[in-house]
Scaffold this motif. Structure first.
Motif, PDB file in Angstrom:
ATOM      1  N   MET A 671       0.852  -1.177   0.000  1.00 36.62           N
ATOM      2  CA  MET A 671       0.000   0.000   0.000  1.00 36.62           C
ATOM      3  C   MET A 671       0.896   1.237   0.000  1.00 36.62           C
ATOM      4  O   MET A 671       1.829   1.348   0.802  1.00 36.62           O
ATOM      5  CB  MET A 671      -0.919   0.002   1.217  1.00 36.62           C
ATOM      6  CG  MET A 671      -1.827  -1.227   1.293  1.00 36.62           C
ATOM      7  SD  MET A 671      -2.881  -1.422  -0.171  1.00 36.62           S
ATOM      8  CE  MET A 671      -3.977  -0.029   0.038  1.00 36.62           C
ATOM      9  N   SER A 672       0.651   2.171  -0.914  1.00 36.74           N
ATOM     10  CA  SER A 672       1.517   3.342  -1.068  1.00 36.74           C
ATOM     11  C   SER A 672       0.686   4.604  -1.215  1.00 36.74           C
ATOM     12  O   SER A 672      -0.442   4.586  -1.719  1.00 36.74           O
ATOM     13  CB  SER A 672       2.424   3.195  -2.292  1.00 36.74           C
ATOM     14  OG  SER A 672       3.305   2.122  -2.113  1.00 36.74           O
ATOM     15  N   ASP A 673       1.297   5.717  -0.774  1.00 36.15           N
ATOM     16  CA  ASP A 673       0.689   7.042  -0.880  1.00 36.15           C
ATOM     17  C   ASP A 673       1.063   7.616  -2.244  1.00 36.15           C
ATOM     18  O   ASP A 673       2.199   8.029  -2.477  1.00 36.15           O
ATOM     19  CB  ASP A 673       1.219   7.937   0.246  1.00 36.15           C
ATOM     20  CG  ASP A 673       0.521   9.292   0.289  1.00 36.15           C
ATOM     21  OD1 ASP A 673      -0.022   9.706  -0.751  1.00 36.15           O
ATOM     22  OD2 ASP A 673       0.549   9.946   1.350  1.00 36.15           O
ATOM     23  N   ILE A 674       0.120   7.647  -3.177  1.00 33.54           N
ATOM     24  CA  ILE A 674       0.395   8.098  -4.549  1.00 33.54           C
ATOM     25  C   ILE A 674       0.704   9.588  -4.583  1.00 33.54           C
ATOM     26  O   ILE A 674       1.591  10.035  -5.322  1.00 33.54           O
ATOM     27  CB  ILE A 674      -0.785   7.765  -5.474  1.00 33.54           C
ATOM     28  CG1 ILE A 674      -0.994   6.247  -5.539  1.00 33.54           C
ATOM     29  CG2 ILE A 674      -0.547   8.318  -6.878  1.00 33.54           C
ATOM     30  CD1 ILE A 674       0.205   5.477  -6.049  1.00 33.54           C
ATOM     31  N   ASN A 675       0.004  10.395  -3.756  1.00 33.50           N
ATOM     32  CA  ASN A 675       0.276  11.834  -3.729  1.00 33.50           C
ATOM     33  C   ASN A 675       1.727  12.107  -3.322  1.00 33.50           C
ATOM     34  O   ASN A 675       2.423  12.930  -3.924  1.00 33.50           O
ATOM     35  CB  ASN A 675      -0.669  12.542  -2.768  1.00 33.50           C
ATOM     36  CG  ASN A 675      -2.073  12.689  -3.344  1.00 33.50           C
ATOM     37  OD1 ASN A 675      -2.265  12.522  -4.554  1.00 33.50           O
ATOM     38  ND2 ASN A 675      -3.062  12.992  -2.515  1.00 33.50           N
ATOM     39  N   ARG A 676       2.182  11.405  -2.296  1.00 36.48           N
ATOM     40  CA  ARG A 676       3.558  11.598  -1.842  1.00 36.48           C
ATOM     41  C   ARG A 676       4.544  11.116  -2.905  1.00 36.48           C
ATOM     42  O   ARG A 676       5.584  11.740  -3.136  1.00 36.48           O
ATOM     43  CB  ARG A 676       3.777  10.836  -0.541  1.00 36.48           C
ATOM     44  CG  ARG A 676       5.203  10.959   0.002  1.00 36.48           C
ATOM     45  CD  ARG A 676       5.318  10.357   1.380  1.00 36.48           C
ATOM     46  NE  ARG A 676       6.699  10.419   1.855  1.00 36.48           N
ATOM     47  CZ  ARG A 676       7.107  10.003   3.045  1.00 36.48           C
ATOM     48  NH1 ARG A 676       6.209   9.497   3.895  1.00 36.48           N
ATOM     49  NH2 ARG A 676       8.376  10.094   3.390  1.00 36.48           N
ATOM     50  N   ALA A 677       4.201   9.992  -3.571  1.00 33.56           N
ATOM     51  CA  ALA A 677       5.084   9.487  -4.620  1.00 33.56           C
ATOM     52  C   ALA A 677       5.218  10.501  -5.752  1.00 33.56           C
ATOM     53  O   ALA A 677       6.306  10.691  -6.318  1.00 33.56           O
ATOM     54  CB  ALA A 677       4.550   8.165  -5.160  1.00 33.56           C
ATOM     55  N   LEU A 678       4.131  11.177  -6.110  1.00 28.26           N
ATOM     56  CA  LEU A 678       4.166  12.163  -7.189  1.00 28.26           C
ATOM     57  C   LEU A 678       5.018  13.370  -6.816  1.00 28.26           C
ATOM     58  O   LEU A 678       5.832  13.841  -7.624  1.00 28.26           O
ATOM     59  CB  LEU A 678       2.747  12.605  -7.541  1.00 28.26           C
ATOM     60  CG  LEU A 678       1.866  11.555  -8.240  1.00 28.26           C
ATOM     61  CD1 LEU A 678       0.403  11.982  -8.232  1.00 28.26           C
ATOM     62  CD2 LEU A 678       2.345  11.340  -9.676  1.00 28.26           C
ATOM     63  N   THR A 679       4.848  13.870  -5.580  1.00 31.37           N
ATOM     64  CA  THR A 679       5.643  15.033  -5.171  1.00 31.37           C
ATOM     65  C   THR A 679       7.123  14.664  -5.050  1.00 31.37           C
ATOM     66  O   THR A 679       8.003  15.456  -5.406  1.00 31.37           O
ATOM     67  CB  THR A 679       5.119  15.591  -3.839  1.00 31.37           C
ATOM     68  OG1 THR A 679       5.114  14.528  -2.851  1.00 31.37           O
ATOM     69  CG2 THR A 679       3.704  16.125  -3.991  1.00 31.37           C
ATOM     70  N   SER A 680       7.415  13.447  -4.554  1.00 34.44           N
ATOM     71  CA  SER A 680       8.812  13.014  -4.443  1.00 34.44           C
ATOM     72  C   SER A 680       9.456  12.899  -5.823  1.00 34.44           C
ATOM     73  O   SER A 680      10.589  13.346  -6.048  1.00 34.44           O
ATOM     74  CB  SER A 680       8.892  11.669  -3.715  1.00 34.44           C
ATOM     75  OG  SER A 680       8.428  11.779  -2.393  1.00 34.44           O
ATOM     76  N   THR A 681       8.738  12.308  -6.764  1.00 33.54           N
ATOM     77  CA  THR A 681       9.278  12.153  -8.122  1.00 33.54           C
ATOM     78  C   THR A 681       9.526  13.511  -8.757  1.00 33.54           C
ATOM     79  O   THR A 681      10.550  13.728  -9.413  1.00 33.54           O
ATOM     80  CB  THR A 681       8.318  11.334  -8.990  1.00 33.54           C
ATOM     81  OG1 THR A 681       8.094  10.063  -8.378  1.00 33.54           O
ATOM     82  CG2 THR A 681       8.897  11.117 -10.381  1.00 33.54           C
ATOM     83  N   ALA A 682       8.586  14.448  -8.563  1.00 30.76           N
ATOM     84  CA  ALA A 682       8.764  15.790  -9.123  1.00 30.76           C
ATOM     85  C   ALA A 682       9.989  16.466  -8.533  1.00 30.76           C
ATOM     86  O   ALA A 682      10.729  17.178  -9.226  1.00 30.76           O
ATOM     87  CB  ALA A 682       7.514  16.624  -8.878  1.00 30.76           C
TER      88      ALA A 682
END
Length: 838
Positions: A671-682
């Protein structure tokens, strides 16, 4: 030339040959010189629908004709007259071939060949299905022509000088030629084949103001390809009867022309091969047959052969060639090369190696520009060479190689028959030279025939194979259940096909694709099994190699992404680190000055009683204090320390983002936080977009955690952001601007699924490539900018690994939005939905 009496030797034929002839679907009969029937096979009775009782005794030719005449095979005729008429024709013992339809409506092709010692051999072939298929094909062709003749692609008009004055809009779409480039010009000046006689005839037609239909010509499109057009037109006249020009319609017929050309080639090939087969049955000297074969190829072929060629036969234990047929060669050349050594002809002392190259798996027959060299071979060695000359720009095609193989194979049969004077050996050799491995067994599985290809592929000698069981080829790797299924299938009279893991005599393991066909008699009883085998080991290895290369490419793609990230991170960390370095240096310098001031204070204290000396020190202190501008310095030191702290915090944020992005070795869904993954990748790839775009987030704070492979999703997000930045950079270059355009990332909670949008203000995706963007290795970027795998891998990750969907909406010149839908609970519980149109 030694003549062989077929009637005297027939009883000496091996039993397997007699069984083989009896099992043929083609009827065969042999009449002796007195026209008594001495041999026939089962198909002879079946095709002619003859009762076995009729042939029980010594049956004469007249008996058969009388029986057929009485049952109406030849119509309402006088029986005796008809019998006598056909009998007199038979007494001439001439080759004959005709097609007739029986009273039962069966169409039969009859071919008769005289025997040197008297009598003749006749074959009977049921061609009913072929005739029906040909009639259906001709009817279908008529319907197809009616349909295509009624269709049109564009409308056109010309003026009184036959110059184009108007085109409908579809012209540019169909021909990829700007209409503006054609207006004001005559049709003939635009054609690629203007000099042909047909243009002279066409010009005469339009000069005479006569309507025309389906005038075909060629035109070169903007991309350099040749298009074929068909136009029809009618003259237009004014109220006063003055000629105003032409009006008409046109259509592109490139596909039809190409198809027709291919059909013409195939038809010509069939004519040539049929011609060669007919020649092989004629009682002519070998040189005459080969010359007729060569002339037939050059006359009928539609493959671009020049009217020049030759055939050489190998002689004297393959030490030299003899020229036996030629067309179009200068007289001095035919004299010079009447006989020629192998090494001189092939340009190499190693003749076997040269032949191996010519007849190898690549089938590269074009040994030099403008020259085909086709070996005519059989299992025992080289029989001859067929030379055909073509234009220098001629390119070898697969179907052309197949045609040349067929010609060479047929020539091999002709030459072999004439060298051995054994007609049955031709039939045996055809099987023997088959590139497929073939064996025949009895119903118990005992092998009693194996062709050369099988012996070569297995490594066994003929003596070792004959009488053995196919178990000698088993490697032990195929399961016994598979063999049981095989035997159950063929024992039931059905065809079996599949792949077996076998081995050669040397122990080398091979994979073979097999087809096993039961051979039955008229009572549906199985007599034999025929197995055809193909070694597919190499193709399986190539498939494994392809999979290996694809995995390596995936890894290389990941490493490329890591490299890009590393460069970006280094760039991003460098700036805050510089803050820390510069400000700490500044603090060091200030600290040295403060230390000096502190030392002066230490000197003042002991002298404070001595007013005169104290006064001097106090003045120095005041001067240094004024130089340092202590109040301002205090603010600067505070700012420097603040910047250093901010820099170190920025470093911490980047390191955290990199840690969130990487997820090394994650193989199980979590289970992962997609919002956090997007901001981290950016954050991680900021160096890719910050110079060309501003990135905005519209993240749904109600977004649930999603079961996924975080590392692989981060790779997808990275591809999306980097592609968006590149699209904006492309647009800026095209518009010659450096504006920062927008990239927006938004998320939405849709219940059982979430949706992620990557919207950019880039150049958009051209319509002509929209159906290819997810294809492996497809890229529009310059060399070094991308591998063409990013979107392909992203599609694989989203669709195949997560059970989601990925699609896009785009408008050229305005931008693109890539959309991703993911099931919240992972792939196994995802509902199957049809993909959006891309």
């Amino acid at each position: 030339m030694v003549e062989v009496d077929l009637l005297e030797t027939f009883d000496e034929f091996p039993s397997e040959i007699r069984h083989g002839i009896n099992a043929l679907s083609q009827g065969i009969s042999i009449f002796d010189k007195d026209l008594f029937l001495v041999f026939y096979n089962s198909a002879f009775l079946k095709i002619l629908d003859l009762p076995a009782e009729l042939l029980a005794g010594r049956t004469h030719f007249k008996d058969l004709i009388r029986f057929n005449t009485e049952r109406g095979e030849y119509g309402d005729v006088d029986v005796q007259e008809k019998v006598e008429e056909i009998y007199q024709l038979a007494l001439q013992f001439q080759p004959h071939k005709f097609i007739r339809t029986t009273a039962r409506g069966i169409t039969i092709e009859v071919k008769g060949v005289p025997i040197p010692s008297g009598g003749f051999v006749t074959t009977y072939t049921d061609v009913s299905e072929l005739v029906d298929a040909r009639e259906k094909y001709e009817k279908a062709s008529e319907k197809f022509r009616d349909f295509t003749e009624a269709a049109s692609d564009w409308y056109w008009e010309t003026d009184e000088n036959h110059c184009f004055s108007f085109f409908s809009e579809r012209l540019e779409q169909v021909l990829n030629v700007p209409a503006s480039s054609l207006l004001g010009k005559q049709r003939g000046k635009l054609a690629a084949d203007e000099g042909d006689q047909k243009w002279i005839d066409h010009q005469n037609t339009i000069n005479a103001h006569i309507p025309f239909t389906d005038f075909h010509y060629e035109i070169i499109s903007s991309d350099g390809t040749t298009k074929f057009c068909s136009v029809s037109g009618k003259p237009a006249f004014g109220p006063d009867g003055r000629f105003m020009g032409y009006r008409g319609v046109g259509k592109e017929i490139t596909d039809q022309v190409r198809s027709e050309q291919e059909r013409e080639k195939a038809h010509a090939d069939r004519i040539i091969l049929s011609h060669i087969l007919d020649l092989s049955l004629q009682d002519l000297p070998l040189n005459e047959i080969l010359q007729s074969v060569l002339d037939g190829i050059l006359q009928h072929s539609r493959r671009g052969f020049k009217q020049t060629g030759s055939i050489f036969l190998a002689e004297d234990k393959q030490k030299q060639f003899q020229l036996v047929a030629c067309t179009g060669l200068p007289a001095e050349m035919t004299e010079k090369y009447e006989t020629i050594k192998f090494s001189d002809f092939l340009g190499s002392e190693n003749v076997d190696e040269k032949i191996k190259i010519l007849a190898g798996s690549d089938r590269n027959y074009m040994i030099s520009q403008g020259h085909y060299c086709v070996p005519i071979t059989r299992a025992t060695g080289l029989l001859g060479i067929l030379n055909l000359y073509v234009e220098k720009e001629h390119e070898q095609s697969d179907d052309e190689v197949q045609f040349l193989n067929s010609v060479a194979s047929t020539l091999s049969g002709i030459i072999s028959r004439w060298r051995t004077q054994d007609e049955l050996r031709v039939l045996s050799q055809a099987i023997e030279q088959n590139p497929a491995a073939i064996l025949v067994t009895d119903v118990e599985g005992t092998i009693y025939y194996a062709n050369e290809a099988l012996l070569k592929s297995s490594g066994y000698s003929r003596e070792e194979v004959i009488g053995a069981n196919p178990r000698i080829f088993q490697s032990g790797e195929t399961k016994s259940e598979e063999y049981a299924k095989l035997w159950n299938t063929i024992s039931a009279g059905r065809v079996w096909q599949g792949v077996l893991h076998n081995k050669t005599k040397s122990g080398e393991e091979i994979w073979e694709r097999m087809l096993i066909v039961p051979i039955k008699n008229r009572s549906d009883q199985i007599l034999n099994y025929v197995a055809i085998k193909e070694n597919i080991t190499e193709s399986r290895e190539q498939e494994k190699e392809r999979e290996r290369l694809e995995n390596e490419l995936r890894q290389a793609q990941k490493m490329e992404a890591v490299g890009q990230l590393a460069g970006g991170i280094a760039h991003e960390i460098n700036t805050p680190t510089q803050y820390v370095s510069d400000n700490l240096k500044f603090l060091k310098d200030i600290w040295e000055n403060l230390s000096e001031l502190h030392a002066l204070f230490d000197q003042v204290l002991p002298l404070v009683q001595d007013n005169e000396k104290a006064q001097k020190l106090l003045e120095d202190i005041q001067e240094l204090k004024d130089d340092l501008d202590f109040e301002v310095l205090s603010d600067d030191v505070e700012d420097a320390i603040s910047d250093a702290v901010d820099g170190t915090q920025q470093i911490s944020r980047i390191v955290r983002a990199m840690k969130d992005f990487s997820h090394p070795g994650q193989k199980e869904m979590v289970m992962s936080d997609i919002n956090r993954a997007l901001t981290s990748t950016a954050t991680v790839c900021k160096n890719e977009w910050k110079y060309v775009a501003h990135l905005d987030f519209e993240l749904d704070d109600r977004l649930p955690q999603v079961q996924c492979l975080p590392g692989e999703l981060n790779q997808v997000f990275l591809n999306m952001i980097v592609n968006a930045a590149h699209a904006i950079e492309e647009r800026n270059k095209a518009e010659k601007t450096s504006d920062l355009r927008g990239i927006t990332i938004r998320t939405r909670n849709l219940g059982e699924t979430i949706e992620i949008d990557f919207q950019d203000e880039g150049s958009g995706i051209p319509a002509k490539i929209r159906d290819k963007v997810f294809n492996p290795f497809f890229t529009t970027k310059i060399v070094g900018k991308g591998t063409g795998q990013g979107l392909s891998i992203s599609h694989d990750v989203i669709v195949n690994k997560h059970g989601g969907r990925i699609w896009f909406e785009t408008e050229e010149g305005k931008g693109t939005t890539f959309k991703i839908s993911l099931p919240v609970k992972g792939k196994d519980t995802a509902t199957q939905e049809s993909e959006h149109e891309e």
